[in-house]
Scaffold this motif. Structure first.
Motif, PDB file in Angstrom:
ATOM      1  N   ARG A  44      17.400   4.893 129.891  1.00 17.83           N
ATOM      2  CA  ARG A  44      18.408   4.297 130.772  1.00 17.83           C
ATOM      3  C   ARG A  44      19.557   5.273 131.023  1.00 17.83           C
ATOM      4  O   ARG A  44      20.075   5.358 132.138  1.00 17.83           O
ATOM      5  CB  ARG A  44      18.939   3.005 130.159  1.00 17.83           C
ATOM      6  CG  ARG A  44      19.877   2.245 131.091  1.00 17.83           C
ATOM      7  CD  ARG A  44      20.382   0.932 130.491  1.00 17.83           C
ATOM      8  NE  ARG A  44      19.273   0.051 130.150  1.00 17.83           N
ATOM      9  CZ  ARG A  44      19.006  -0.391 128.906  1.00 17.83           C
ATOM     10  NH1 ARG A  44      19.772  -0.044 127.879  1.00 17.83           N
ATOM     11  NH2 ARG A  44      17.988  -1.199 128.686  1.00 17.83           N
ATOM     12  N   ARG A  45      19.943   6.044 129.998  1.00 15.38           N
ATOM     13  CA  ARG A  45      21.022   7.035 130.161  1.00 15.38           C
ATOM     14  C   ARG A  45      20.655   8.093 131.195  1.00 15.38           C
ATOM     15  O   ARG A  45      21.535   8.734 131.764  1.00 15.38           O
ATOM     16  CB  ARG A  45      21.340   7.705 128.820  1.00 15.38           C
ATOM     17  CG  ARG A  45      22.083   6.792 127.871  1.00 15.38           C
ATOM     18  CD  ARG A  45      22.262   7.397 126.499  1.00 15.38           C
ATOM     19  NE  ARG A  45      23.148   8.548 126.489  1.00 15.38           N
ATOM     20  CZ  ARG A  45      23.460   9.212 125.378  1.00 15.38           C
ATOM     21  NH1 ARG A  45      22.957   8.847 124.207  1.00 15.38           N
ATOM     22  NH2 ARG A  45      24.267  10.249 125.431  1.00 15.38           N
ATOM     23  N   LEU A  46      19.367   8.275 131.437  1.00 11.18           N
ATOM     24  CA  LEU A  46      18.904   9.249 132.428  1.00 11.18           C
ATOM     25  C   LEU A  46      18.520   8.596 133.746  1.00 11.18           C
ATOM     26  O   LEU A  46      17.959   9.239 134.629  1.00 11.18           O
ATOM     27  CB  LEU A  46      17.708  10.022 131.869  1.00 11.18           C
ATOM     28  CG  LEU A  46      17.966  10.847 130.612  1.00 11.18           C
ATOM     29  CD1 LEU A  46      16.670  11.473 130.122  1.00 11.18           C
ATOM     30  CD2 LEU A  46      19.022  11.903 130.861  1.00 11.18           C
ATOM     31  N   GLY A  47      18.791   7.311 133.862  1.00 12.36           N
ATOM     32  CA  GLY A  47      18.477   6.599 135.099  1.00 12.36           C
ATOM     33  C   GLY A  47      17.023   6.176 135.216  1.00 12.36           C
ATOM     34  O   GLY A  47      16.542   5.919 136.312  1.00 12.36           O
ATOM     35  N   LEU A  48      16.321   6.092 134.091  1.00  9.66           N
ATOM     36  CA  LEU A  48      14.914   5.683 134.065  1.00  9.66           C
ATOM     37  C   LEU A  48      14.798   4.299 133.438  1.00  9.66           C
ATOM     38  O   LEU A  48      15.401   4.041 132.397  1.00  9.66           O
ATOM     39  CB  LEU A  48      14.079   6.686 133.262  1.00  9.66           C
ATOM     40  CG  LEU A  48      14.100   8.123 133.786  1.00  9.66           C
ATOM     41  CD1 LEU A  48      13.486   9.071 132.772  1.00  9.66           C
ATOM     42  CD2 LEU A  48      13.362   8.211 135.110  1.00  9.66           C
ATOM     43  N   ASP A  49      14.032   3.427 134.033  1.00 10.33           N
ATOM     44  CA  ASP A  49      13.896   2.054 133.540  1.00 10.33           C
ATOM     45  C   ASP A  49      12.571   1.863 132.816  1.00 10.33           C
ATOM     46  O   ASP A  49      11.508   1.799 133.434  1.00 10.33           O
ATOM     47  CB  ASP A  49      13.998   1.072 134.707  1.00 10.33           C
ATOM     48  CG  ASP A  49      13.928  -0.380 134.268  1.00 10.33           C
ATOM     49  OD1 ASP A  49      13.898  -0.647 133.038  1.00 10.33           O
ATOM     50  OD2 ASP A  49      13.905  -1.248 135.148  1.00 10.33           O
TER      51      ASP A  49
END
Length: 130
Positions: A44-49
């Motif tokens: 999530r911190r990298l914009g991945l769900d």
């Protein structure tokens, strides 16, 4: 390291062409069907769900389906070579080239984040810049 592979699948798909289909699976089914909250948070911190991701064990059908199979470390690569058969061996390769991905299991949240960052950076080895 199935969950690390899931991060790689998302990161590769995000960077890849529309027609690229990326799947993830681990060598053992220990966490099959389970989420990993630490890696979900790191992704999530990298914009991945990764909220919908559930671990799965690799099968010979998956190996046959794939055009390329990327291993997170040398031990996994050797195990894949032992199980995949000659027809699939040419598809195998290391995800990070000559580097190994450290396994974050059992470590703190920062270890999961560092792992996810390495995985995201490794996409450049496999898929061109968009």
């Amino acid at each position: 390291m199935s969950i690390a592979i899931a991060v790689a699948a998302l990161a590769l798909a995000r960077r890849g062409a529309v027609e690229l289909e990326v799947r993830s699976a681990g060598l053992i089914g220990k966490w099959e069907g389970e989420p990993n909250e630490s890696m979900i948070a790191a992704a999530r911190r990298l914009g991945l769900d990764l909220t919908a991701h559930r671990g799965q064990q690799i099968t010979l059908d998956m190996l046959s389906w794939a055009d390329s199979v990327l291993a997170m470390d040398a031990a996994v690569l050797e195990t894949l070579r032992a199980i995949c058969g000659e027809a699939n061996e040419r598809k195998l390769g290391p995800y990070l080239g000559d580097r190994e991905l450290p396994d974050p299991m059992g470590k703190d949240q920062e270890a999961f984040h560092a792992c996810a960052v390495l995985i995201e950076a490794g996409t450049a080895l496999h898929v061109g810049q968009q």
